[in-house]
Write a protein that holds these residues in place. Structure first.
Motif, PDB file in Angstrom:
ATOM      1  N   GLU B  90       0.489  -1.210  -0.419  1.00 17.13           N
ATOM      2  CA  GLU B  90       0.054  -0.027   0.326  1.00 17.13           C
ATOM      3  C   GLU B  90       0.540   1.257   0.375  1.00 17.13           C
ATOM      4  O   GLU B  90       0.224   2.174  -0.392  1.00 17.13           O
ATOM      5  N   ILE B  91       2.192   1.577   0.433  1.00 21.02           N
ATOM      6  CA  ILE B  91       2.808   2.447   0.266  1.00 21.02           C
ATOM      7  C   ILE B  91       2.877   3.081  -0.943  1.00 21.02           C
ATOM      8  O   ILE B  91       2.661   4.359  -1.372  1.00 21.02           O
ATOM      9  N   TRP B  92       2.785   1.906  -1.723  1.00 17.35           N
ATOM     10  CA  TRP B  92       3.037   2.756  -3.147  1.00 17.35           C
ATOM     11  C   TRP B  92       1.973   2.545  -4.232  1.00 17.35           C
ATOM     12  O   TRP B  92       1.381   4.038  -4.867  1.00 17.35           O
ATOM     13  N   THR B  93       0.529   2.842  -3.965  1.00 15.86           N
ATOM     14  CA  THR B  93      -0.814   2.649  -3.846  1.00 15.86           C
ATOM     15  C   THR B  93      -1.584   4.025  -3.378  1.00 15.86           C
ATOM     16  O   THR B  93      -2.422   4.585  -3.714  1.00 15.86           O
ATOM     17  N   ASN B  94      -0.658   4.557  -2.215  1.00 14.80           N
ATOM     18  CA  ASN B  94      -0.860   5.586  -0.996  1.00 14.80           C
ATOM     19  C   ASN B  94      -0.066   6.519  -0.530  1.00 14.80           C
ATOM     20  O   ASN B  94       0.355   6.846   0.121  1.00 14.80           O
ATOM     21  N   ARG B  95       0.637   6.881  -1.855  1.00 13.40           N
ATOM     22  CA  ARG B  95       2.455   7.245  -1.756  1.00 13.40           C
ATOM     23  C   ARG B  95       1.674   8.836  -1.381  1.00 13.40           C
ATOM     24  O   ARG B  95       2.956   8.856  -0.075  1.00 13.40           O
ATOM     25  N   ALA B  96       1.617   9.227  -1.190  1.00 13.26           N
ATOM     26  CA  ALA B  96       1.492  10.684  -0.594  1.00 13.26           C
ATOM     27  C   ALA B  96       0.480  10.700   0.564  1.00 13.26           C
ATOM     28  O   ALA B  96       1.704  11.396   1.338  1.00 13.26           O
ATOM     29  N   PHE B  98       1.795   8.253   2.390  1.00 16.26           N
ATOM     30  CA  PHE B  98       3.078   7.509   3.441  1.00 16.26           C
ATOM     31  C   PHE B  98       3.886   9.038   3.646  1.00 16.26           C
ATOM     32  O   PHE B  98       4.732   8.638   3.921  1.00 16.26           O
ATOM     33  N   ASP B  99       4.045   9.335   2.171  1.00 13.18           N
ATOM     34  CA  ASP B  99       5.304  10.622   2.313  1.00 13.18           C
ATOM     35  C   ASP B  99       5.101  11.354   3.346  1.00 13.18           C
ATOM     36  O   ASP B  99       5.613  12.432   3.854  1.00 13.18           O
ATOM     37  N   ALA B 100       3.374  12.477   3.591  1.00  7.99           N
ATOM     38  CA  ALA B 100       2.355  13.426   4.841  1.00  7.99           C
ATOM     39  C   ALA B 100       2.957  12.680   5.768  1.00  7.99           C
ATOM     40  O   ALA B 100       3.863  13.393   6.787  1.00  7.99           O
ATOM     41  N   LEU B 101       3.300  11.199   6.591  1.00  7.48           N
ATOM     42  CA  LEU B 101       2.747  10.948   7.893  1.00  7.48           C
ATOM     43  C   LEU B 101       4.931  10.555   7.723  1.00  7.48           C
ATOM     44  O   LEU B 101       5.160  11.179   8.831  1.00  7.48           O
ATOM     45  N   MET B 102       5.522  10.815   6.644  1.00  6.90           N
ATOM     46  CA  MET B 102       7.237  10.797   6.588  1.00  6.90           C
ATOM     47  C   MET B 102       7.529  12.382   7.078  1.00  6.90           C
ATOM     48  O   MET B 102       8.158  12.683   8.246  1.00  6.90           O
ATOM     49  N   GLN B 103       6.789  13.458   6.748  1.00 10.39           N
ATOM     50  CA  GLN B 103       6.899  14.417   6.845  1.00 10.39           C
ATOM     51  C   GLN B 103       6.879  15.349   7.920  1.00 10.39           C
ATOM     52  O   GLN B 103       7.646  15.291   9.196  1.00 10.39           O
ATOM     53  N   LYS B 104       5.180  14.205   8.853  1.00 12.04           N
ATOM     54  CA  LYS B 104       5.019  15.240   9.910  1.00 12.04           C
ATOM     55  C   LYS B 104       6.316  14.051  11.005  1.00 12.04           C
ATOM     56  O   LYS B 104       5.833  15.014  11.634  1.00 12.04           O
ATOM     57  N   THR B 105       6.176  13.041  10.800  1.00  6.64           N
ATOM     58  CA  THR B 105       7.092  12.833  11.393  1.00  6.64           C
ATOM     59  C   THR B 105       9.017  13.524  12.297  1.00  6.64           C
ATOM     60  O   THR B 105       9.121  13.648  13.186  1.00  6.64           O
ATOM     61  N   ALA B 106       9.624  13.763  10.619  1.00  5.53           N
ATOM     62  CA  ALA B 106      10.085  14.837  10.821  1.00  5.53           C
ATOM     63  C   ALA B 106      10.127  16.134  11.277  1.00  5.53           C
ATOM     64  O   ALA B 106      11.527  16.374  12.110  1.00  5.53           O
ATOM     65  N   GLU B 107       8.668  16.410  11.663  1.00  5.04           N
ATOM     66  CA  GLU B 107       8.080  17.520  12.099  1.00  5.04           C
ATOM     67  C   GLU B 107       8.620  17.231  13.928  1.00  5.04           C
ATOM     68  O   GLU B 107       9.505  18.450  14.106  1.00  5.04           O
TER      69      GLU B 107
END
Lengths: 302, 143
Positions: B90-96, B98-107
């Motif tokens: 699902e990472i590759w079918t819901n990429r946006a 997934f990327d938003a969660l990465m961003q939120k965690t980095a913040e």
């Protein structure tokens, strides 16, 4: 063999007895007279049972659906399994679409026999094989708690299952095996806190639904109680809960209780995937004494 | 080598390269994630008061975690699930998402770097760790 194939194989093996026997064996049971005692409900305890049972993990509202903003168990969120996709129903007291018109008897029959008010077998994706071991008092408190929630109108979405009618009857056969033993009861002679932890884990907590591996007929193999195995959703494994101390995964009861309460928020990284995150976040809402009790019980499993 | 053999050899080389590509990506993100996890161990020991509070250590650890998380994020290349990897398809079918969660965690890890006193550590750490959990719940398979 996939779960679906195993289920069909089990059906085929058992189903040869013929249609008449099949129908007889698969007839939904009903509750005996007097099975529901008079009871003055304790809403606080009902709420504890609601969180211990992680009801909202499966019955949560569909994303953006009615009740989702308040975290209510309004149903509609998909629960995928290898045999199909379930949409666990609305547990709020709405009279048309929820439990508003249910009697205590209806609720106890659903939770202990896996039978609907209309006499249909529920699929075992609803973990009544564990919930049937809850005490009547706890079940009635839980029901009263559900009835005290705000009512949300959210009609049930039909499950997406191939072979639905046959499978539904087939559940009757499965029950002959899975519900044959007496409901779980704590062994005598243990401390009050161990006994409480064992009850919470095995009855409302339904930890064994994932942590106890299943045999050929998809029935929990109690000789390997909590020993871990293939994940019931089909991908990956569920870790064993035996020997956690010996494996040095947790230092002591307090450490494991903290892990259950905080999960990955405090770096306990084995409590997040495969459905465990939802369980952990529900357990986090239990009183600390209950978390200590569950931890004491788990660390006693060798 | 005749033409058909050469074609077969070329395909074989491509296939081997494909496997290497998937396993390199897996190894790189796995190692980076393990370092992010190691940082959680350091900080939770401090939050639980098993080790003394030290703002400089908090800052350095959370900075390392932010950098490693970004390294891991860059290694979720297409077609690198399967095998030893616990990445869900699902990472590759819901990429946006997934990327938003990465961003939120980095913040959240950036916020953690700013912790100056002991009382602020616990809530900042739990916010960051809760963000790891959200993604591991949705996009990581059980082992």
């Amino acid at each position: 063999m996939s779960r679906g194939r195993r289920f069909l194989a089990a059906l085929a093996t058992l189903g040869v007895a013929g249609a008449a026997a099949f129908l007889l064996l698969t007839r939904p049971a009903s509750l005996a007279e007097g099975a529901v005692p008079n009871h003055v409900a304790d809403l606080r305890n009902g709420e504890v049972m609601y969180h211990a049972g992680s009801c909202v993990a499966c019955h949560r509202a569909a994303e953006g659906g009615p009740g989702a903003d308040r975290g209510l168990p309004a149903g509609g969120f998909a629960f995928p399994t290898p045999v199909g996709r379930f949409y666990p129903q609305n547990l709020t007291p709405d009279p048309e679409t929820g439990l508003g018109r249910w009697s205590e008897r209806d609720f106890v029959a659903a939770m202990t026999l896996g039978v609907s008010p209309a006499g249909r077998h529920y699929f075992p994706a609803f973990p009544y094989a564990a919930y049937r071991s809850m005490t009547k008092a706890d079940l009635l408190d839980l029901f009263a708690y559900l009835k005290s929630l705000p009512a949300v109108k959210a009609p049930a979405r039909p499950h997406e299952l191939p072979l639905l009618p046959l499978a539904q009857r087939g559940v009757g056969l499965w029950k002959q095996l899975a519900l044959r033993a007496e409901p779980w009861a704590p062994p005598p002679g243990r401390s009050a806190s161990w006994t409480r932890g064992a009850y919470l884990a095995n009855a409302p907590g339904h930890c064994g639904e994932c942590h106890t591996p299943k045999d050929w007929a998809m029935v929990a193999d109690e000789s390997r109680h909590m020993a871990g195995g293939p994940h019931p959703a089909g991908e990956g494994k569920v870790p064993s809960l035996r020997g956690l101390l010996a494996a040095k995964k947790y230092k002591d009861v307090a450490d494991l209780a903290l892990a259950l309460s905080a999960g990955e928020e405090l770096g306990y990284e084995n409590l997040s995937s495969g459905g465990m995150a939802a369980i952990q976040q529900n357990l986090a809402r239990l009183p600390d004494s209950d978390l200590q009790a569950i931890a004491e019980y788990l660390l006693s499993l060798e | 080598m005749n033409l058909s053999k050469r074609i077969v050899a070329a395909f074989a080389a491509l296939a081997v390269a494909g496997v290497a590509y998937a396993s390199d990506a897996y190894t790189a993100r796995h190692e980076a994630m393990e370092k992010v996890g190691g940082g959680m161990g350091t900080l939770s020991a401090m939050a639980k008061k098993e080790t003394p509070f030290d703002a400089a250590v908090v800052q350095a650890t959370a900075k390392m975690q932010e950098a490693e998380l970004k390294k891991a994020a860059a290694q979720f290349l297409p077609d690198t699930a399967g095998g030893k990897s616990r990445a869900k398809a699902e990472i590759w079918t819901n990429r946006a998402d997934f990327d938003a969660l990465m961003q939120k965690t980095a913040e959240a890890l950036v916020a953690l770097q700013g912790v100056k006193d002991e009382a602020a550590l616990m809530p900042a750490l739990r916010a960051a760790g809760g963000s790891c959990r959200t993604c591991h719940d949705k996009y990581r398979l059980p082992e």
